[in-house]
Enzyme design. Structure first.
Site, short mmCIF file in Angstrom:
data_model
loop_
_atom_site.label_atom_id
_atom_site.label_comp_id
_atom_site.label_asym_id
_atom_site.label_seq_id
_atom_site.Cartn_x
_atom_site.Cartn_y
_atom_site.Cartn_z
N HIS A 157 -3.33 3.04 3.00
CA HIS A 157 -3.06 2.00 2.08
C HIS A 157 -3.05 2.96 0.65
CE1 HIS A 157 -4.31 -1.47 4.39
NE2 HIS A 157 -5.24 -0.67 5.00
N HIS A 166 -3.96 -1.53 19.30
CA HIS A 166 -4.36 -1.34 17.85
C HIS A 166 -5.16 -2.19 17.11
CE1 HIS A 166 -4.06 0.42 13.65
NE2 HIS A 166 -3.54 -0.74 13.58
N LEU A 213 4.16 -19.87 -9.46
CA LEU A 213 3.20 -19.07 -9.97
C LEU A 213 3.11 -17.66 -9.50
CD1 LEU A 213 0.41 -19.05 -11.66
CD2 LEU A 213 -0.91 -19.72 -9.37
N LYS A 215 -11.93 -12.41 3.81
CA LYS A 215 -11.58 -13.48 4.24
C LYS A 215 -12.44 -14.90 4.04
CE LYS A 215 -8.24 -12.31 7.54
NZ LYS A 215 -6.96 -13.05 7.61
N GLU A 229 -10.76 -11.67 13.50
CA GLU A 229 -10.73 -12.63 12.59
C GLU A 229 -10.78 -13.95 13.19
OE1 GLU A 229 -7.19 -11.28 10.44
OE2 GLU A 229 -6.37 -13.24 10.76
N CYS A 260 1.90 -14.61 -0.40
CA CYS A 260 2.02 -15.83 0.14
C CYS A 260 2.67 -15.29 1.44
CB CYS A 260 2.99 -16.65 -0.41
SG CYS A 260 2.38 -17.23 -1.97
N1 GLN Z 1 2.60 -1.55 14.83
C1 GLN Z 1 2.43 -2.25 13.39
C2 GLN Z 1 2.61 -1.43 12.45
O1 GLN Z 1 2.60 -0.26 12.38
C3 GLN Z 1 0.87 -2.62 13.28
C4 GLN Z 1 0.39 -3.21 12.15
C5 GLN Z 1 -0.99 -3.75 12.06
O2 GLN Z 1 -1.86 -3.38 12.56
N2 GLN Z 1 -0.81 -4.73 11.12
O3 GLN Z 1 2.94 -1.79 11.18
ZN ZN Z 2 -3.35 -1.77 11.56
#
Ligand code: GLN
Ligand code: ZN
Length: 774
Positions: free
Chosen positions: A710, A657, A17, A118, A621, A532
């Site tokens: 993004h 982070h 799919l 989610k 999460e 996926c």
């Molecule tokens: N150190 C990772 C990156 O820069 C952090 C990714 C994340 O927060 N999902 O890709």
């Molecule tokens: Zn991040």
């Protein structure tokens, strides 16, 4: 006694799919071809379940993108921003559907996608329905009925699976003030009535209403809405057998409501919550006609069922309510498990030893049927052999040396309070770090990854396919790393990173180097739409054989006088994004991973890295569905992070982070992580989420993201300056860093370079303007 299933994976065992969808989106195949693929997956799934012997087989568990979106469009709940598509005859229903799923930029139309979030505590993401005050619903699709008919034509009378009206409303979002989404129930029920009646006209016997919110804390109003709904169905459709499906936890405080509902069957998640069976069987509120569907086979993890234990539970239920009122089922939809273990036939990838402990969706279906037959004493000749094999596998697992490492267990036991504490408090450490690092005000840095270009990915795949040697591969990576360091120096960043070019995925990379992890070839699980993931399997005690990242980090550090930040994935994130063993508490597994990461942190320090970042994007999460369980989770999760971070000297600066923007209810725990610096995603919320850090008087340093990674858009200097200006209204300037929202691996070099040059310029501007900020 009957067997049932709550849903089967729809992506296809070879991801048919996914591939078809992506080809359709890129214009390579027609809609007809896509729909043919979809139809053949449905057929295969139905026939497989029938052949295995499932009595009540689900339909409408298939989706081209997301089952919640399917329902949203069926109910005509389309946000007004898509009107341009509806009104334009050039667009089809499928165009609208995919526009809602993915956004659309075409022929002068530019409309954003629905928000994604989610699905409870899984890694599946659904598209969030949007409601307005005067929300209208109208029957606008026939998917539920069509798929029921499609199965009928194959000779299978299915059980349509439908998200209940109440749960549908609760998983949506109010886009206006002045109403409560649950109040829309009265508008919604008549539409559901039509669908149910159509199914009844086609002689449907069972409908499964998914009511997953019953596993969460509900208000009185919401509980009442559930009662009203099923009361209505009992009156309008007295002969319909409703299976009420709750999963991912027990019914909790909603148990008496659930028991009182006039439904045919209650589904129980006995994997997450075994104890509820006793409560329910002994409850005076259990009605004499209610059937219980025992969700006994784990629908969202990959472990083989323990037949002996399951049979005990089944027996217990049979003893109280009789076998006619018992159904055997998975704990939830198998959507969350990979498709077929039989495909894993490369022993170099997954050893026969580990394989004997696993079951994917197809095998889980078989387990459900075998359990029923064993309980019924049917087909004993074959099934007793299966029982023997099952016993043997579980016995092996208890003592396997590949699983149990006494040294690791010992080390966990010997942990002391000091092991989860830095030597001194943050204020002491900060002074020392300021002296050794000599960073300017508003230091600039990035989150770790730099663009994973086609070339970088092709090197890795060529290396894996043995088209190039290890040394050739490493030479290529060195060149890429070197250029990245050079760029960062030229751009004038203060704290550099090596770029993470050697990493495929932030969890897989570590899993591959740690003991206790296994990997599949085809163990894909849908995350959203065509996306996926193939989570690693943590099957044994976790330990680190050798340093995992020191080589790349110290290579990068050798190229520059500026500090390079070592880059690690944290224990909770590794745990959260893997299939986790079920023979010990998650907290214990997290602690083992924490110790392995701790060793890496210490080795990075020894190798001369003065700054080390431990990413924990998945801490939030992991929160349990019910708030009452949060504290327990947060206690061990935060402690695991601290264990990983606390092996170093005061002068070593630990960063963490996180990339989501909701800290309100867990800020105390975030502060408790005691990272010297935390970088967070912030640009989309326009720094508003610093509010909670300010109110809390968050004492350590913070890097609020100033640009959205993004999007390919290059942010302007003034934009970032004004974001930082805003940030200084919340947080003192001495505590602030300047960085992007997250890693840059999905971006292209061109925009990345421009954006980072602008970001550094904005930092200079901020330093200059500081006086006016105040
Ligand atoms: N150190 C990772 C990156 O820069 C952090 C990714 C994340 O927060 N999902 O890709
Ligand atoms: Zn991040």
């Amino acid at each position: 006694m009957k067997t049932t299933n709550l849903g089967y994976p729809r992506i296809g065992s070879k991801r048919e799919l996914k591939k078809s969808l992506e080809q359709y989106w890129s214009g390579k195949v027609s809609l007809e071809t896509l729909l043919e693929t979809a139809k053949s997956i449905r057929k295969e799934n139905w026939l497989l379940q029938k052949e295995q012997g499932i009595d009540i087989i689900p339909s409408n568990d298939f989706s081209l993108y997301d089952q919640v979106l399917d329902l949203t469009t069926t109910l005509g709940c389309v946000p007004s921003r898509y009107t341009a598509i509806i009104e334009n005859p050039a667009f089809t229903n499928h165009d609208l559907y995919f526009a809602m799923a993915r956004g659309i930029q075409k022929d002068g139309i530019d409309i954003t996608a629905s928000e994604m979030t989610k699905w409870f505590d899984t890694n599946y993401h659904y598209l969030v329905p949007e409601f307005t005050k005067n929300q209208n619903f109208s029957l606008s699709g026939s998917k539920i009925v069509e798929e029921y008919k499609e199965a009928l034509s194959l000779g299978i009378k299915t059980k349509p699976v439908i998200l209940s009206p109440v749960s549908f409303l609760l998983c949506g979002k109010e886009k206006e003030k002045g109403f409560e989404k649950i109040d829309l129930l009265k508008e919604l029920l008549p539409i559901y009535d039509i669908i149910i009646q159509e199914l009844i006209d086609l002689e449907v016997e069972y409908i499964q209403f998914d009511e997953p919110f019953l596993a969460t804390e509900l208000s009185q109003k919401e509980q009442l809405a559930i009662q009203i709904t099923y009361q209505r169905y009992a009156e309008k459709f007295p002969d319909l057998k409703i299976i009420l499906a709750n999963y991912f936890d027990c019914y909790g405080k909603n148990i008496d409501i659930a028991l009182s509902l006039p439904v045919h069957t209650l589904q129980l998640d006995l994997v997450r919550c075994k104890l509820q069976l006793d409560d329910i069987l002994s409850s005076k509120n259990l009605q004499a006609h209610t059937h219980l569907s025992l969700g006994i086979v784990d629908g969202r993890n990959i472990w083989k069922n323990n037949f002996e234990e399951s049979l005990k539970l089944i027996q217990k239920a049979v003893n109280v309510i009789g076998s006619e009122r018992v159904l055997i089922a998975p704990s939830c939809s198998l959507l969350h498990s990979p498709c077929d273990l039989d495909l894993e036939n490369n022993p170099n990838n997954l050893s026969a030893e580990i394989k004997q402990w696993l079951a994917f969706a197809k095998q889980k279906v078989e387990e459900v049927v075998t359990l029923k037959q064993l309980a019924n004493e049917e087909n004993l000749e074959i099934n007793l052999v299966k029982l023997q094999e099952n016993r043997k596998a579980h016995k092996n697992k208890k003592t396997a040396i590949s699983i149990h490492n006494p040294k690791v267990k010992e080390r966990v036991k010997e942990l002391t309070v000091e092991d989860s504490h830095r030597k001194n408090t943050f204020s002491v450490r900060q002074k020392i770090q300021n002296q050794t690092l000599q960073l300017p005000l508003f230091p600039t840095t990035t989150i770790g990854s730099f663009p994973q270009t086609k070339e970088v990915r092709s090197w890795r795949s060529n290396y894996k396919k043995r088209n190039i040697s290890l040394s050739e591969y490493e030479t290529l990576l060195e060149k890429e790393t070197k250029e990245t360091i050079q760029f960062q120096e030229e751009a004038g960043l203060d704290v550099l990173v090596h770029g993470e070019f050697e990493r495929n995925d932030m969890v897989e990379y570590f899993g591959e180097q740690l003991n206790g992890f296994a990997f599949t070839q085809f163990g894909w699980v849908q995350s959203y739409g065509s996306r996926c993931v193939k989570p690693p399997i943590i099957y044994g005690d976790v330990s680190r054989e050798n340093p995992m990242t020191v080589k790349w980090s110290s290579y990068a550090q050798s190229l520059t006088k500026k500090p390079v930040k070592g880059m690690l994935t944290g224990p909770v994130t590794i745990l959260q994004w893997s299939f986790v063993r079920n023979d010990q508490a998650r907290s214990k597994t997290a602690t083992q991973i924490a110790l392995a990461i701790r060793d890496e942190v210490v080795d990075l320090e020894k190798a001369g890295l003065q700054i080390i970042q431990i990413d924990e994007p998945a801490i939030r999460e992991g929160l349990p569905l019910r708030k009452e369980d949060w504290k327990t989770y947060l206690n061990w999760a935060i402690k695991a992070f601290r264990i990983s971070a606390s092996g170093v000297k005061d002068e070593t600066q630990i960063h963490t982070h996180m990339c989501y923007s909701e800290f309100n209810d867990i800020i105390t725990d975030i502060a408790d992580m005691d990272a010297d610096v935390i970088t967070i995603e912030c640009s989309r919320s326009q720094m508003e989420l610093l509010d909670v850090f300010a109110a809390f008087k968050y004492p350590n340093e913070i890097g609020p993201g100033v640009y959205d990674i993004h999007s390919p858009r290059v942010p302007e200097r003034e934009e970032m300056v004004s974001l930082m200006q805003k940030a200084t209204q919340y947080i003192p300037a001495e505590q602030l860093w300047i960085n992007p929202d997250c890693g840059l691996k999905t971006r292209h070099w061109e925009e990345t370079k421009k954006a980072l040059v602008e970001m550094v310029a904005s930092a200079k501007e901020c330093r200059k303007q500081l006086i006016t900020f105040a």
